[in-house]
Design a protein around this motif. Structure first.
Motif, PDB file in Angstrom:
ATOM      1  N   ARG A 180     -27.781 -27.244  25.809  1.00 31.82           N
ATOM      2  CA  ARG A 180     -27.978 -27.097  27.253  1.00 31.82           C
ATOM      3  C   ARG A 180     -28.001 -25.610  27.606  1.00 31.82           C
ATOM      4  N   VAL A 181     -28.911 -25.234  28.466  1.00 33.08           N
ATOM      5  CA  VAL A 181     -29.018 -23.849  28.908  1.00 33.08           C
ATOM      6  C   VAL A 181     -28.052 -23.619  30.066  1.00 33.08           C
ATOM      7  N   LYS A 182     -27.396 -22.464  30.087  1.00 35.30           N
ATOM      8  CA  LYS A 182     -26.497 -22.119  31.193  1.00 35.30           C
ATOM      9  C   LYS A 182     -27.278 -22.049  32.506  1.00 35.30           C
ATOM     10  N   PRO A 183     -26.631 -22.386  33.624  1.00 33.50           N
ATOM     11  CA  PRO A 183     -27.332 -22.344  34.928  1.00 33.50           C
ATOM     12  C   PRO A 183     -27.930 -20.984  35.250  1.00 33.50           C
ATOM     13  N   ASP A 184     -27.271 -19.896  34.809  1.00 33.52           N
ATOM     14  CA  ASP A 184     -27.794 -18.560  35.105  1.00 33.52           C
ATOM     15  C   ASP A 184     -28.820 -18.084  34.078  1.00 33.52           C
ATOM     16  N   GLN A 185     -29.139 -18.944  33.099  1.00 37.45           N
ATOM     17  CA  GLN A 185     -30.171 -18.675  32.076  1.00 37.45           C
ATOM     18  C   GLN A 185     -29.842 -17.457  31.199  1.00 37.45           C
ATOM     19  N   THR A 186     -28.549 -17.197  31.016  1.00 37.81           N
ATOM     20  CA  THR A 186     -28.153 -16.077  30.160  1.00 37.81           C
ATOM     21  C   THR A 186     -27.953 -16.497  28.710  1.00 37.81           C
ATOM     22  N   GLY A 187     -27.986 -17.778  28.431  1.00 38.43           N
ATOM     23  CA  GLY A 187     -27.788 -18.235  27.062  1.00 38.43           C
ATOM     24  C   GLY A 187     -27.592 -19.738  27.014  1.00 38.43           C
ATOM     25  N   VAL A 188     -27.124 -20.226  25.873  1.00 34.99           N
ATOM     26  CA  VAL A 188     -26.882 -21.652  25.668  1.00 34.99           C
ATOM     27  C   VAL A 188     -25.420 -21.959  25.992  1.00 34.99           C
ATOM     28  N   ASP A 189     -25.191 -23.051  26.687  1.00 34.38           N
ATOM     29  CA  ASP A 189     -23.838 -23.446  27.085  1.00 34.38           C
ATOM     30  C   ASP A 189     -23.107 -24.042  25.886  1.00 34.38           C
ATOM     31  N   LEU A 190     -22.011 -23.396  25.483  1.00 34.62           N
ATOM     32  CA  LEU A 190     -21.225 -23.866  24.338  1.00 34.62           C
ATOM     33  C   LEU A 190     -19.933 -24.557  24.761  1.00 34.62           C
ATOM     34  N   ALA A 191     -19.691 -24.675  26.064  1.00 37.92           N
ATOM     35  CA  ALA A 191     -18.441 -25.274  26.541  1.00 37.92           C
ATOM     36  C   ALA A 191     -18.399 -26.766  26.224  1.00 37.92           C
ATOM     37  N   ASN A 192     -17.303 -27.189  25.595  1.00 40.72           N
ATOM     38  CA  ASN A 192     -17.076 -28.611  25.268  1.00 40.72           C
ATOM     39  C   ASN A 192     -18.210 -29.213  24.444  1.00 40.72           C
ATOM     40  N   VAL A 193     -18.784 -28.415  23.570  1.00 38.32           N
ATOM     41  CA  VAL A 193     -19.878 -28.875  22.714  1.00 38.32           C
ATOM     42  C   VAL A 193     -19.371 -28.959  21.269  1.00 38.32           C
ATOM     43  N   LYS A 194     -19.748 -30.024  20.587  1.00 33.16           N
ATOM     44  CA  LYS A 194     -19.341 -30.173  19.187  1.00 33.16           C
ATOM     45  C   LYS A 194     -20.027 -29.106  18.335  1.00 33.16           C
ATOM     46  N   MET A 195     -19.213 -28.415  17.532  1.00 28.25           N
ATOM     47  CA  MET A 195     -19.736 -27.382  16.644  1.00 28.25           C
ATOM     48  C   MET A 195     -19.534 -27.816  15.189  1.00 28.25           C
ATOM     49  N   SER A 196     -20.389 -27.332  14.308  1.00 29.41           N
ATOM     50  CA  SER A 196     -20.257 -27.670  12.881  1.00 29.41           C
ATOM     51  C   SER A 196     -20.909 -26.568  12.055  1.00 29.41           C
ATOM     52  N   MET A 197     -20.870 -26.732  10.738  1.00 26.76           N
ATOM     53  CA  MET A 197     -21.498 -25.755   9.861  1.00 26.76           C
ATOM     54  C   MET A 197     -23.014 -25.886   9.917  1.00 26.76           C
ATOM     55  N   ASN A 198     -23.692 -24.767   9.955  1.00 24.00           N
ATOM     56  CA  ASN A 198     -25.143 -24.751   9.924  1.00 24.00           C
ATOM     57  C   ASN A 198     -25.646 -25.553   8.706  1.00 24.00           C
ATOM     58  N   PRO A 199     -26.584 -26.490   8.889  1.00 25.52           N
ATOM     59  CA  PRO A 199     -27.027 -27.343   7.773  1.00 25.52           C
ATOM     60  C   PRO A 199     -27.513 -26.577   6.545  1.00 25.52           C
ATOM     61  N   PHE A 200     -28.244 -25.478   6.739  1.00 27.87           N
ATOM     62  CA  PHE A 200     -28.718 -24.712   5.587  1.00 27.87           C
ATOM     63  C   PHE A 200     -27.558 -24.018   4.858  1.00 27.87           C
ATOM     64  N   CYS A 201     -26.507 -23.664   5.617  1.00 24.97           N
ATOM     65  CA  CYS A 201     -25.314 -23.092   4.982  1.00 24.97           C
ATOM     66  C   CYS A 201     -24.592 -24.149   4.144  1.00 24.97           C
ATOM     67  N   GLU A 202     -24.572 -25.386   4.643  1.00 20.68           N
ATOM     68  CA  GLU A 202     -23.986 -26.487   3.871  1.00 20.68           C
ATOM     69  C   GLU A 202     -24.688 -26.642   2.530  1.00 20.68           C
ATOM     70  N   ILE A 203     -26.004 -26.552   2.549  1.00 15.35           N
ATOM     71  CA  ILE A 203     -26.789 -26.668   1.319  1.00 15.35           C
ATOM     72  C   ILE A 203     -26.432 -25.537   0.360  1.00 15.35           C
ATOM     73  N   ALA A 204     -26.234 -24.325   0.895  1.00 16.10           N
ATOM     74  CA  ALA A 204     -25.868 -23.180   0.054  1.00 16.10           C
ATOM     75  C   ALA A 204     -24.490 -23.384  -0.573  1.00 16.10           C
ATOM     76  N   VAL A 205     -23.538 -23.888   0.212  1.00 14.25           N
ATOM     77  CA  VAL A 205     -22.196 -24.158  -0.331  1.00 14.25           C
ATOM     78  C   VAL A 205     -22.276 -25.207  -1.434  1.00 14.25           C
ATOM     79  N   GLU A 206     -23.018 -26.265  -1.174  1.00 15.85           N
ATOM     80  CA  GLU A 206     -23.163 -27.330  -2.172  1.00 15.85           C
ATOM     81  C   GLU A 206     -23.753 -26.793  -3.471  1.00 15.85           C
ATOM     82  N   GLU A 207     -24.762 -25.937  -3.367  1.00 18.99           N
ATOM     83  CA  GLU A 207     -25.385 -25.397  -4.578  1.00 18.99           C
ATOM     84  C   GLU A 207     -24.417 -24.504  -5.332  1.00 18.99           C
TER      85      GLU A 207
END
Length: 249
Positions: free
Chosen positions: A18-45
């Motif tokens: 979701r974009v912030k109302p003031d359009q300064t960036g992406v709203d990260l409040a109360n959003v589920k965060m996780s490891m970047n999928p490509f980083c997961e692949i690197a760890v697995e390798e």
């Protein structure tokens, strides 16, 4: 052989950003965060290389807020031996990330840096290449297969025309593509063990690297919403609409 794996904490790929109302960036409040999928692949390798006996130690590293420790604990649960968090309240751009990683690499002296080809938030696909240039190390990007032998890495990479195989001398930078592997799920015993593995926290500013931003985000907007489609009665109607309304014929 020591493998360094940078990982990034991003919005979970199942979550709609979701974009912030003031359009300064992406709203990260109360959003589920996780490891970047490509980083997961690197760890697995990296873990697979250790299981084959090609690597001795895996060090996961992340740059971000204190909550990024959760992402590092996930990497530890997957099989990394220890982790380093470079704490930063700011979301650094790729050049700053590359400079920070270069400073850590000077201390850790890994034989291989294995990282995701890009993060799904910025989609820059630049950090690995910039890190290679700063260090003067060879690079192999978009890897779909990695083989280590006698101080060299044989990397099969995905290109527009198919597959390309490169051989680079170690130490080197390799970035992981989607088809390199399928990451494992961390088991409950490994999640518990990960809590006891060492995780060092440093301030990113203590590295002495020039992290000043070179880019400025002017505005962030959502893509325009698509209008609904229409049903046609026949192929002739379809051709007519493509000519008169869509203007593609």
């Amino acid at each position: 052989m020591k493998v360094l794996v940078p990982v990034k904490r991003v919005i979970d790929y199942n979550v709609k950003a979701r974009v912030k109302p003031d359009q300064t960036g992406v709203d990260l409040a109360n959003v589920k965060m996780s490891m970047n999928p490509f980083c997961e692949i690197a760890v697995e390798e990296a873990v697979r290389l250790k299981e084959k006996g090609a690597a001795d130690e895996i060090v996961a590293i992340s740059i971000g807020p204190v909550q990024a420790q959760e992402t590092l604990r996930t990497a530890l649960a997957m099989g990394a031996d220890r982790a380093i968090l470079l704490q930063s309240a700011e979301d650094l751009e790729p050049l700053a990330v590359a400079k920070a990683l270069a400073a850590v690499i000077a201390e850790e002296k890994p034989d291989l840096v294995l990282m995701g080809k890009q993060a799904i938030d910025g989609d820059n696909n630049a950090t690995g290449q910039m890190l290679s240039a700063i260090l003067g190390w060879p690079q192999a990007t978009f890897a779909s297969k990695i083989e280590l032998e006698a101080g060299k890495a044989k990397v099969t990479r995905e290109v527009d025309g198919g597959l390309q195989t490169l051989e680079v001398d170690l130490p080197a930078i390799v970035t992981a593509d989607l088809r390199l592997n399928e990451p494992r799920y961390a088991s409950l015993p490994n999640i518990m063990k990960a809590k006891k593995k060492p995780l060092d926290v440093k301030e990113v500013g203590s590295l002495g690297a020039d992290l000043a931003p070179r880019l400025k985000v002017l505005k962030v907007t959502e893509p325009p919403k698509r209008s609904g489609g229409v049903k046609v009665e026949s192929a002739a109607d379809l051709v007519s609409k493509l000519k008169t309304e869509a203007g593609v014929l």
